[in-house]
Design an enzyme around this catalytic site. Structure first.
Site, PDB file in Angstrom:
ATOM      1  N   ASP A  80      -4.651  -4.787   1.550  1.00  0.00           N
ATOM      2  CA  ASP A  80      -4.019  -3.546   1.519  1.00  0.00           C
ATOM      3  C   ASP A  80      -3.000  -3.374   2.563  1.00  0.00           C
ATOM      4  O   ASP A  80      -2.656  -2.235   3.262  1.00  0.00           O
ATOM      5  CB  ASP A  80      -5.012  -2.331   1.559  1.00  0.00           C
ATOM      6  N   ASP A  82      -4.283  -4.385  -3.718  1.00  0.00           N
ATOM      7  CA  ASP A  82      -3.752  -3.011  -3.924  1.00  0.00           C
ATOM      8  C   ASP A  82      -2.193  -3.135  -3.895  1.00  0.00           C
ATOM      9  O   ASP A  82      -1.641  -3.882  -3.387  1.00  0.00           O
ATOM     10  CB  ASP A  82      -4.186  -2.040  -2.797  1.00  0.00           C
ATOM     11  N   ASN A  83      -1.638  -2.070  -4.779  1.00  0.00           N
ATOM     12  CA  ASN A  83      -0.117  -1.965  -4.787  1.00  0.00           C
ATOM     13  C   ASN A  83       0.796  -3.145  -5.331  1.00  0.00           C
ATOM     14  O   ASN A  83       1.917  -3.365  -4.903  1.00  0.00           O
ATOM     15  CB  ASN A  83       0.252  -1.632  -3.201  1.00  0.00           C
ATOM     16  N   LYS A 138       2.781  -5.757   2.274  1.00  0.00           N
ATOM     17  CA  LYS A 138       2.840  -6.526   1.053  1.00  0.00           C
ATOM     18  C   LYS A 138       3.392  -7.996   1.175  1.00  0.00           C
ATOM     19  O   LYS A 138       2.977  -8.696   0.382  1.00  0.00           O
ATOM     20  CB  LYS A 138       3.474  -5.526   0.051  1.00  0.00           C
ATOM     21  N   GLU A 140      -1.336   5.974  -5.753  1.00  0.00           N
ATOM     22  CA  GLU A 140      -2.336   7.241  -5.238  1.00  0.00           C
ATOM     23  C   GLU A 140      -1.896   8.439  -5.427  1.00  0.00           C
ATOM     24  O   GLU A 140      -0.497   8.790  -4.867  1.00  0.00           O
ATOM     25  CB  GLU A 140      -2.972   6.837  -3.713  1.00  0.00           C
TER      26      GLU A 140
HETATM   27  O1  LIG Z   1       2.847  -0.571   2.678  1.00  0.00           O
HETATM   28  C1  LIG Z   1       1.858  -0.380   2.477  1.00  0.00           C
HETATM   29  N1  LIG Z   1       0.497  -0.342   3.153  1.00  0.00           N
HETATM   30  C2  LIG Z   1       0.554  -1.261   4.437  1.00  0.00           C
HETATM   31  C3  LIG Z   1       1.019  -0.786   5.799  1.00  0.00           C
HETATM   32  C4  LIG Z   1       2.036   0.105   5.827  1.00  0.00           C
HETATM   33  C5  LIG Z   1       2.647   0.586   7.001  1.00  0.00           C
HETATM   34  C6  LIG Z   1       1.819   0.269   8.268  1.00  0.00           C
HETATM   35  C7  LIG Z   1       0.774  -0.645   8.164  1.00  0.00           C
HETATM   36  C8  LIG Z   1       0.020  -1.177   9.499  1.00  0.00           C
HETATM   37  N2  LIG Z   1      -1.153  -1.901   9.222  1.00  0.00           N
HETATM   38  C9  LIG Z   1      -1.094  -3.347   9.071  1.00  0.00           C
HETATM   39  C10 LIG Z   1      -0.065  -3.930   9.224  1.00  0.00           C
HETATM   40  C11 LIG Z   1      -0.392  -5.506   9.113  1.00  0.00           C
HETATM   41  C12 LIG Z   1      -1.546  -5.998   9.180  1.00  0.00           C
HETATM   42  N3  LIG Z   1      -2.151  -7.279   9.350  1.00  0.00           N
HETATM   43  N4  LIG Z   1      -3.529  -7.012   9.188  1.00  0.00           N
HETATM   44  C13 LIG Z   1      -3.826  -6.014   9.205  1.00  0.00           C
HETATM   45  C14 LIG Z   1      -2.580  -5.174   8.877  1.00  0.00           C
HETATM   46  C15 LIG Z   1      -2.425  -3.975   8.974  1.00  0.00           C
HETATM   47  C16 LIG Z   1       0.114  -1.085   6.885  1.00  0.00           C
HETATM   48  C17 LIG Z   1       1.432   0.795   1.288  1.00  0.00           C
HETATM   49  C18 LIG Z   1       2.551   1.486   0.818  1.00  0.00           C
HETATM   50  C19 LIG Z   1       2.642   2.521  -0.193  1.00  0.00           C
HETATM   51  C20 LIG Z   1       3.778   3.439  -0.584  1.00  0.00           C
HETATM   52  C21 LIG Z   1       4.669   3.843   0.337  1.00  0.00           C
HETATM   53  C22 LIG Z   1       5.699   4.470   0.008  1.00  0.00           C
HETATM   54  C23 LIG Z   1       5.904   4.798  -1.381  1.00  0.00           C
HETATM   55  F1  LIG Z   1       7.081   5.377  -1.722  1.00  0.00           F
HETATM   56  C24 LIG Z   1       5.002   3.986  -2.432  1.00  0.00           C
HETATM   57  C25 LIG Z   1       3.857   3.349  -1.889  1.00  0.00           C
HETATM   58  C26 LIG Z   1       1.233   2.630  -0.829  1.00  0.00           C
HETATM   59  C27 LIG Z   1       0.332   1.759  -0.292  1.00  0.00           C
HETATM   60  O2  LIG Z   1      -1.267   2.028  -1.035  1.00  0.00           O
HETATM   61  C28 LIG Z   1       0.292   1.007   0.631  1.00  0.00           C
HETATM   62  O3  LIG Z   1      -0.945   0.381   1.081  1.00  0.00           O
HETATM   63 MG   LIG Z   2      -2.342   0.428  -0.489  1.00  0.00          MG
END
Ligand SMILES: O=C(NCc1cccc(CNc2ccc3[nH]ncc3c2)c1)c1cc(-c2ccc(F)cc2)cc(O)c1O
Ligand SMILES: [Mg+2]
Length: 214
Positions: free
Chosen positions: A141, A169-170, A144, A199
């Site tokens: 998650d 997810d996603n 992506k 979600e």
């Molecule tokens: O992008 C997403 N999630 C990931 C994410 C995103 C930002 C920061 C982090 C920083 N955390 C991170 C990074 C790198 C990493 N490497 N190892 C661990 C680790 C941890 C992670 C996401 C987006 C949408 C979404 C947004 C907008 C929209 F219109 C539709 C849908 C819905 C989701 O359910 C999502 O999950």
């Molecule tokens: Mg997600």
């Protein structure tokens, strides 16, 4: 100074959820995200699919890539058998600060090890750092475009065994096309799509469950 969305989400948990009650924490976050501010938790609809996969596997070892505010961490940890371990990786330190407090409020910190850093750096160190042999379940998650490289890295590091389950997810929104192509076409995976919604919205999204065949 302005608060951040994760800080406001934590506030909603501390105001509306009961300490030590994971279900009330999950409900408080879902209510906040549905009625106050959208946030990228896996959410209640996909969360039920996640719950059923966790209950089916009954995993002793779980890796979560992407903690965010700890919503799915709490959902998974609250369903783990005693002595099971969930390692959750979060790259963003501001998210990690909030997630630790959400996990503590839910009272599941015994089962959770939150590690700050990037998947690419930590996956090769899992065995030596945490005494992990293989993961029974991996919940993807995070960024992506990291789903595929990290899956290949987990294979190379011997962290997957025959029967290990990847739950992503996603896979539709935002989408993970290269990952989907890989797990659906590789002879080493048995893959299945669970159709759902992004979600707190009516937009299509879903989870891909892929069993590693060894
Ligand atoms: O992008 C997403 N999630 C990931 C994410 C995103 C930002 C920061 C982090 C920083 N955390 C991170 C990074 C790198 C990493 N490497 N190892 C661990 C680790 C941890 C992670 C996401 C987006 C949408 C979404 C947004 C907008 C929209 F219109 C539709 C849908 C819905 C989701 O359910 C999502 O999950
Ligand atoms: Mg997600």
């Amino acid at each position: 100074t302005q608060s951040t969305r994760p800080q406001r989400l934590l506030g909603a948990v501390q105001k509306n959820a009961t300490r030590g009650d994971p279900c009330s924490v999950v409900k408080a976050i879902d209510h906040f995200c549905r009625h106050k501010e959208w946030a990228m938790n896996v959410g209640d609809e996909k969360g039920c699919i996640l719950d059923s996969v966790v209950s089916e596997i009954n995993p002793a070892t779980v890796l979560e890539l992407g903690t965010y505010c700890g919503y799915s961490t709490v959902r998974i940890a609250s369903r783990l058998p005693p002595h099971a371990k969930l390692i959750t990786l979060e790259f963003n330190p501001d998210f990690a600060v909030i997630a630790r407090q959400v996990i503590a409020w839910a009272g599941v910190e015994e089962k959770v090890q939150l590690v700050e850093g990037a998947s690419g750096d930590w996956i090769p160190k899992m065995k030596e750092q945490f005494g992990i042999k293989t993961f029974d379940l991996v919940f993807l998650d995070h960024w992506k475009d990291r789903y595929l490289p990290d899956t290949k890295l987990m294979e190379e590091c011997g962290l997957l065994r025959k029967g290990s389950v990847l739950l992503a997810d996603n896979v539709i929104c935002p989408g993970t096309p290269e990952y989907l192509e890989y797990v659906r076409n590789s002879p080493r995976y048995e893959s299945r799509y669970f159709k759902s919604h992004l979600e707190y919205t009516k937009v299509e999204d879903g989870l891909e469950k892929s069993v590693f065949l060894g």
